[in-house]
Design a protein around this motif. Structure first.
Motif, PDB file in Angstrom:
ATOM      1  N   UNK A 159       0.832  -1.209   0.000  1.00 35.26           N
ATOM      2  CA  UNK A 159       0.000   0.000   0.000  1.00 35.26           C
ATOM      3  C   UNK A 159       0.864   1.256   0.000  1.00 35.26           C
ATOM      4  N   UNK A 160       0.356   2.337  -0.591  1.00 32.03           N
ATOM      5  CA  UNK A 160       1.098   3.597  -0.600  1.00 32.03           C
ATOM      6  C   UNK A 160       0.903   4.375   0.695  1.00 32.03           C
ATOM      7  N   UNK A 161       1.774   5.342   0.912  1.00 31.06           N
ATOM      8  CA  UNK A 161       1.636   6.277   2.025  1.00 31.06           C
ATOM      9  C   UNK A 161       1.880   7.682   1.479  1.00 31.06           C
ATOM     10  N   UNK A 162       0.971   8.582   1.758  1.00 27.46           N
ATOM     11  CA  UNK A 162       1.094   9.970   1.344  1.00 27.46           C
ATOM     12  C   UNK A 162       1.819  10.760   2.435  1.00 27.46           C
ATOM     13  N   UNK A 163       2.766  11.601   2.042  1.00 25.02           N
ATOM     14  CA  UNK A 163       3.400  12.544   2.965  1.00 25.02           C
ATOM     15  C   UNK A 163       2.821  13.916   2.649  1.00 25.02           C
ATOM     16  N   UNK A 164       2.166  14.532   3.641  1.00 21.90           N
ATOM     17  CA  UNK A 164       1.426  15.754   3.372  1.00 21.90           C
ATOM     18  C   UNK A 164       1.481  16.693   4.568  1.00 21.90           C
ATOM     19  N   UNK A 165       0.714  17.759   4.490  1.00 16.94           N
ATOM     20  CA  UNK A 165       0.679  18.766   5.548  1.00 16.94           C
ATOM     21  C   UNK A 165      -0.710  18.833   6.171  1.00 16.94           C
ATOM     22  N   UNK A 166      -0.777  19.451   7.338  1.00 16.58           N
ATOM     23  CA  UNK A 166      -2.070  19.638   7.981  1.00 16.58           C
ATOM     24  C   UNK A 166      -3.015  20.456   7.126  1.00 16.58           C
ATOM     25  N   UNK A 167      -2.476  21.463   6.449  1.00 15.34           N
ATOM     26  CA  UNK A 167      -3.308  22.306   5.586  1.00 15.34           C
ATOM     27  C   UNK A 167      -3.995  21.479   4.494  1.00 15.34           C
ATOM     28  N   UNK A 168      -3.238  20.583   3.864  1.00 13.05           N
ATOM     29  CA  UNK A 168      -3.814  19.778   2.780  1.00 13.05           C
ATOM     30  C   UNK A 168      -4.750  18.697   3.318  1.00 13.05           C
ATOM     31  N   UNK A 169      -4.467  18.184   4.514  1.00  9.93           N
ATOM     32  CA  UNK A 169      -5.391  17.221   5.115  1.00  9.93           C
ATOM     33  C   UNK A 169      -6.735  17.880   5.365  1.00  9.93           C
ATOM     34  N   UNK A 170      -6.734  19.115   5.865  1.00  9.76           N
ATOM     35  CA  UNK A 170      -8.001  19.813   6.105  1.00  9.76           C
ATOM     36  C   UNK A 170      -8.736  20.086   4.797  1.00  9.76           C
ATOM     37  N   UNK A 171      -7.981  20.427   3.752  1.00 12.82           N
ATOM     38  CA  UNK A 171      -8.623  20.796   2.486  1.00 12.82           C
ATOM     39  C   UNK A 171      -9.129  19.597   1.703  1.00 12.82           C
ATOM     40  N   UNK A 172      -8.416  18.447   1.787  1.00  8.16           N
ATOM     41  CA  UNK A 172      -8.721  17.324   0.898  1.00  8.16           C
ATOM     42  C   UNK A 172      -9.177  16.062   1.633  1.00  8.16           C
TER      43      UNK A 172
END
Length: 247
Positions: A159-172
């Motif tokens: 399975x994949x794992x996304x590395x992201x930010x809190x801002x993008x988690x809230x938006x998407x």
């Protein structure tokens, strides 16, 4: 020609420093460090501690540079671009004045220079103003430290794992397993309550904090501990892994 080492020093624990990094530390005459104010003095102090521990010869020195303030109003990317440009001008002047024509300098990057760190991008701009060569020494990332401290694998099988930010988690939202960094808003609280979370702050330091469970079970506790720790220290570095229910 001047040489700059960009050295990943790991996520807080001096034992994370690699032998390659130790060699680069001992090759360095001038260490450039950003002064981010009294509340973050311990970040510079840890860099000094690492140098004191691993450098075997005296004579190196630190040059602390006042970090330009980043605007908070207006467009986020424009603000970051202007902030990076201001840093680049400051770094260029420091390298030109503090480092001899054949000198060796270094920037010590928390974790690894490739992961949510702007040192390499800024050095690209610095090269427009002053000539130097540079290399990059990788370090233990906060992601590696987080999974090691929780004794878990980063990804599920295949399975994949996304590395992201809190801002993008809230938006998407959470579409797949994700490592979340740079989250000042406890964005995990927007996830379904059965989402699994593994959280860590100040990883590898004596102030380390860890929590794990579902967002419904530990989300509010993480938010409370995070707020208390930030108030006590004046800053916080934290990271977490999210895994949706049934994945």
């Amino acid at each position: 020609m001047r040489t700059i080492h960009v050295i990943g020093i790991g996520a807080g624990d001096p034992d994370y420093v690699t032998t390659q990094a130790i060699s680069a530390l001992n090759d360095t005459q001038v260490f450039f460090a950003m002064d981010k104010g009294e509340t973050k003095d311990d970040l510079v102090a840890l860099r000094r501690l690492i140098c004191d521990r691993f450098i075997t010869e005296p004579g190196y020195r630190f040059v602390e540079l006042p970090d330009p303030k980043r605007a908070t109003d207006g467009h986020y990317r424009d603000n970051v671009d202007e902030w990076h440009a201001a840093r680049a001008r400051l770094w260029a002047r420091a390298i030109d004045t503090e480092l001899g024509p054949d000198g060796v300098g270094a920037f010590l990057a928390w974790g690894d220079p490739s992961l949510y760190d702007s040192t390499l991008r800024i050095l690209e701009r610095v090269a427009e103003h002053v000539a130097f060569d540079f290399d990059v020494i990788p370090g233990i990332t906060a992601i590696q430290a987080l999974t090691a401290r929780h004794r878990i694998a980063l990804n599920e099988i295949g399975a994949p794992v996304l590395i992201t930010t809190g801002r993008r988690l809230r938006d998407h939202g959470l579409a797949e397993d994700a490592v979340v960094m740079l989250d000042g808003e406890c964005s995990f609280l927007t996830c379904p309550p059965d989402t699994q979370i593994w959280w860590g702050a100040y990883l590898g330091t004596p102030d380390e904090l860890l929590e794990s469970g579902t967002v419904g079970e530990v989300g509010e506790r993480i938010a409370a501990r995070r707020a208390e720790a930030r108030a006590r220290h004046g800053w916080i570095m934290d990271i977490y892994l999210l895994r949706g229910a049934g994945r």
